[in-house]
Design an enzyme around this catalytic site. Structure first.
Site, mmCIF file in Angstrom:
data_model
loop_
_atom_site.group_PDB
_atom_site.id
_atom_site.type_symbol
_atom_site.label_atom_id
_atom_site.label_comp_id
_atom_site.label_asym_id
_atom_site.label_seq_id
_atom_site.Cartn_x
_atom_site.Cartn_y
_atom_site.Cartn_z
ATOM 1 N N CYS A 99 41.262 74.348 56.008
ATOM 2 C CA CYS A 99 41.780 73.987 54.689
ATOM 3 C C CYS A 99 40.775 74.367 53.607
ATOM 4 C CB CYS A 99 42.080 72.489 54.640
ATOM 5 S SG CYS A 99 42.643 71.905 53.030
ATOM 6 N N CYS A 142 40.554 71.803 50.808
ATOM 7 C CA CYS A 142 39.786 70.600 51.138
ATOM 8 C C CYS A 142 38.281 70.846 51.110
ATOM 9 C CB CYS A 142 40.171 70.103 52.530
ATOM 10 S SG CYS A 142 41.940 69.914 52.803
ATOM 11 N N ASP A 143 37.840 72.008 51.593
ATOM 12 C CA ASP A 143 36.429 72.187 51.924
ATOM 13 C C ASP A 143 35.696 73.254 51.118
ATOM 14 O OD1 ASP A 143 36.816 70.279 53.907
ATOM 15 O OD2 ASP A 143 37.368 71.778 55.405
#
Length: 414
Positions: free
Chosen positions: A138, A141-142
């Protein structure tokens, strides 16, 4: 441990775009609905930084933002959302059971919207670095964690190329391992053009992952040239895998009909091989897996859940009564033969007055209800004695044949 049991009209397993849409439709129909999601609502859509092809959002929208809107709308219609992992299912009875660690949920209808999970490469050392140790799925997300660092992306489809471009907003360098020859990627043309012009992107052609190497965290991805077999160690701070997804159908193997890749087989109405069990979204066998198609699937599943419950109510309250015998007439009002046969039937029933109930089932509008009674054509008949089907008859045409059937019916009921 005895588990607490909760009763609902509809249980939805999975809180991605399809599951949330099914929940919206079921909730709006005022069905007592619960949605079970083991992580956070939104599913794979939350892995996408920007969704540009969902109608109604001309400027685009983040996957997370769009899914939050879906969730708010489901809650607005009274849908209960529970974060819990489903551990077991019993779907074969009229009342379905879905178990979590602490609670058993029961309902006549279950909608399976479990979606997919990221596919792994299978390379050596991969299991040592999943998620918070250097391998991620992701970018949204990261990505911030890799500000001013160097990362690798594995894959060449839409997700891989689009997420790689997003990563360039944070990372110093993004390398993309592509199994194809130079210049060939599987992404759409617009994404390809943007990627090839991005100075922070470097493509490593004709390669696949051979090994992941590190200590506490990943520090090297060893690629293999698919033509020569040469191993190419590439230092990285992190690696993102975008090589497709696998259906989350482990709980349903041996229960539902799955295709060779493990996806649930449904008809166009999202019905599985089990009455009262629907499937929608990425978990079902279909051609295109996008938020827009998931929404379409979920809308149909929510509608069909309502239809199934309405049929159930009619079946038990009107058809399978035990107070007096009944005769079910499955007919098609658009058929001249069926209309003519209706007149013959009503004429032969007249001497019995109210002693025999006549239940008409419209095969044209509701073939599913007819099929649940074992009637697969029109015209056809079924007799009801003591709340159960005593006999099914196709092809009765003459008054004498109907009289014989009615005689059998009254004899069985007396």
């Amino acid at each position: 441990m005895d588990k607490k049991a909760e009763q609902y009209d509809v249980i939805i397993i999975g809180g991605g775009a399809a599951g949330l849409t099914a929940a919206i439709y079921a909730g709006r129909a005022r069905l007592n609905t619960i949605l079970l999601e083991q992580q956070l609502c939104g599913g794979l859509a939350t892995y996408t930084n920007e969704i540009e092809n969902y109608p109604g959002f001309p400027e685009g929208e983040t996957g997370t933002g769009l899914m939050r809107l879906f969730e708010r709308q489901a809650k607005r219609f009274g849908v209960k959302i529970k974060l819990a992992q489903v551990t077991a299912v019993d779907l074969l009875g009229e009342t379905k059971r879905v178990e979590t660690f602490r609670v058993v949920y029961e309902a006549p209808v279950v909608v399976v919207a479990t979606g997919g999970k990221p596919r792994l490469t299978g390379a050596k050392g991969e299991d040592n670095f999943l998620f918070d140790k250097g391998i991620s799925f992701c970018a949204t997300c990261d990505a911030a964690f890799y500000t001013d660092k160097e990362v690798m992306v594995i894959g060449s489809g839409d997700a891989a190329i689009e997420e790689a471009m997003f990563l360039t907003k944070f990372a110093r360098k993004v390398r993309i391992s592509v199994i194809h020859d130079v210049g060939i990627v599987d992404a759409n043309k617009v994404a390809q053009q943007q990627a090839f012009k991005n100075p922070k992107l470097e493509f490593i052609w004709n390669t696949m992952v051979d090994e992941f190497v590190g200590d506490d965290r990943l520090h090297t991805v060893v690629l293999k040239d698919v033509r020569t077999g040469e191993r190419l160690p590439v230092p990285v701070d992190g690696c993102f895998l975008f090589i497709g997804y696998l259906p989350q159908t482990q709980l349903f193997k041996g229960i539902m009909n799955l295709n060779e890749r493990g996806y649930i087989i449904t008809n166009e109405d999202m019905e599985t091989n089990i009455p009262g069990v629907l499937a929608c979204g990425d978990v079902r066998a279909k051609t295109l897996r996008q938020v827009s198609t998931a929404v379409g699937d979920g809308a149909i599943a929510g509608f069909m859940a309502e239809r199934y419950l309405a049929d159930n109510e009619f079946l038990h309250k009107e058809v399978l009564q035990s107070d007096r015998p009944g005769l079910v007439y499955c007919w098609d009002p658009t058929s001249a033969e069926c209309r003519e046969f209706m007149g013959v039937l009503e004429n032969r029933l007249e001497p019995y007055g109210s002693a025999i109930r006549l239940i008409r089932v419209d095969f044209y509008k509701n073939a599913r209800l007819a099929q649940r009674l074992g009637l697969n054509s029109a015209p056809s008949l079924a007799t009801i004695v003591d709340g159960t089907i005593a006999r099914r008859a196709d092809g009765l045409r003459t008054a004498a044949e109907i009289d014989q059937l009615l005689s059998e019916l009254t004899s069985a009921a007396s």
